[in-house]
Design a protein around this motif. Structure first.
Motif, mmCIF file in Angstrom:
data_model
loop_
_atom_site.group_PDB
_atom_site.id
_atom_site.type_symbol
_atom_site.label_atom_id
_atom_site.label_comp_id
_atom_site.label_asym_id
_atom_site.label_seq_id
_atom_site.Cartn_x
_atom_site.Cartn_y
_atom_site.Cartn_z
ATOM 1 N N UNK A 35 -37.072 77.331 42.586
ATOM 2 C CA UNK A 35 -37.747 78.303 42.453
ATOM 3 C C UNK A 35 -36.143 79.426 41.937
ATOM 4 N N UNK A 36 -35.731 80.135 42.605
ATOM 5 C CA UNK A 36 -34.226 80.816 41.682
ATOM 6 C C UNK A 36 -33.743 80.484 41.069
ATOM 7 N N UNK B 75 -33.191 84.056 33.165
ATOM 8 C CA UNK B 75 -32.669 85.239 32.788
ATOM 9 C C UNK B 75 -31.016 85.599 33.128
ATOM 10 N N UNK B 76 -29.895 84.680 33.138
ATOM 11 C CA UNK B 76 -28.640 84.839 33.511
ATOM 12 C C UNK B 76 -28.544 84.693 34.353
ATOM 13 N N UNK B 77 -27.117 84.660 35.307
ATOM 14 C CA UNK B 77 -26.756 84.663 36.045
ATOM 15 C C UNK B 77 -26.002 86.580 36.772
ATOM 16 N N UNK C 241 -29.681 89.197 41.326
ATOM 17 C CA UNK C 241 -30.740 89.462 42.761
ATOM 18 C C UNK C 241 -30.945 87.962 43.111
ATOM 19 N N UNK C 242 -31.600 87.320 42.134
ATOM 20 C CA UNK C 242 -32.050 85.741 42.353
ATOM 21 C C UNK C 242 -30.701 84.901 42.535
ATOM 22 N N UNK C 243 -29.734 84.978 42.265
ATOM 23 C CA UNK C 243 -28.189 84.333 42.367
ATOM 24 C C UNK C 243 -27.715 84.869 43.356
ATOM 25 N N UNK C 244 -27.675 86.016 43.333
ATOM 26 C CA UNK C 244 -26.801 86.225 45.537
ATOM 27 C C UNK C 244 -28.394 85.440 46.247
ATOM 28 N N UNK C 245 -29.720 85.353 46.098
ATOM 29 C CA UNK C 245 -30.422 85.419 47.189
ATOM 30 C C UNK C 245 -30.486 83.191 47.267
#
Length: 115
Positions: A47-48, A55-57, A70-74
């Protein structure tokens, strides 16, 4: 003995991981608990990754620059968690390893109590 059923609510990645492990190994209750968490973590990683793909990194930062999404970090953190769960299960990775499970070992490294 039949393979235990996958927990409800798993996505594609979680079901795939669950099936691959339970078809190959007979797990104890403790190992099944680890596998449940690993399967859920695999789904979360999917999902992440979908968010990052869409949305891009990178995202805009308040200072007119950019920063990691933030999704990339998580996602990075969840991948580390997944790897640790799989190591705790002692699931062989790669074709060179024997399919048989290795012996149980105690905790090692910095986590070991003072001798």
């Amino acid at each position: 003995m039949s393979a235990p059923a996958a927990p409800r609510g798993l996505g594609t990645a979680g079901r795939r991981l669950w099936k691959a492990v339970v078809e190959e190994f007979d797990l104890t209750e403790q190992e099944l608990a680890l596998l449940r968490q690993a399967a859920r973590t695999a789904d979360l990683c999917d999902r992440l990754q979908a968010v990052v793909d869409e949305e891009g990194p990178m995202v805009a930062a308040k200072d007119d620059g950019t920063r990691a999404h933030p999704a990339l970090v998580e996602l990075r953190q969840q991948r580390i968690t997944l790897a640790r769960l799989l190591v705790a299960l002692r699931v062989p990775i790669g074709e060179d390893e024997e399919p048989a499970r290795t012996q149980r070992r105690g905790i090692r490294g910095v986590y070991r109590g003072a001798a």
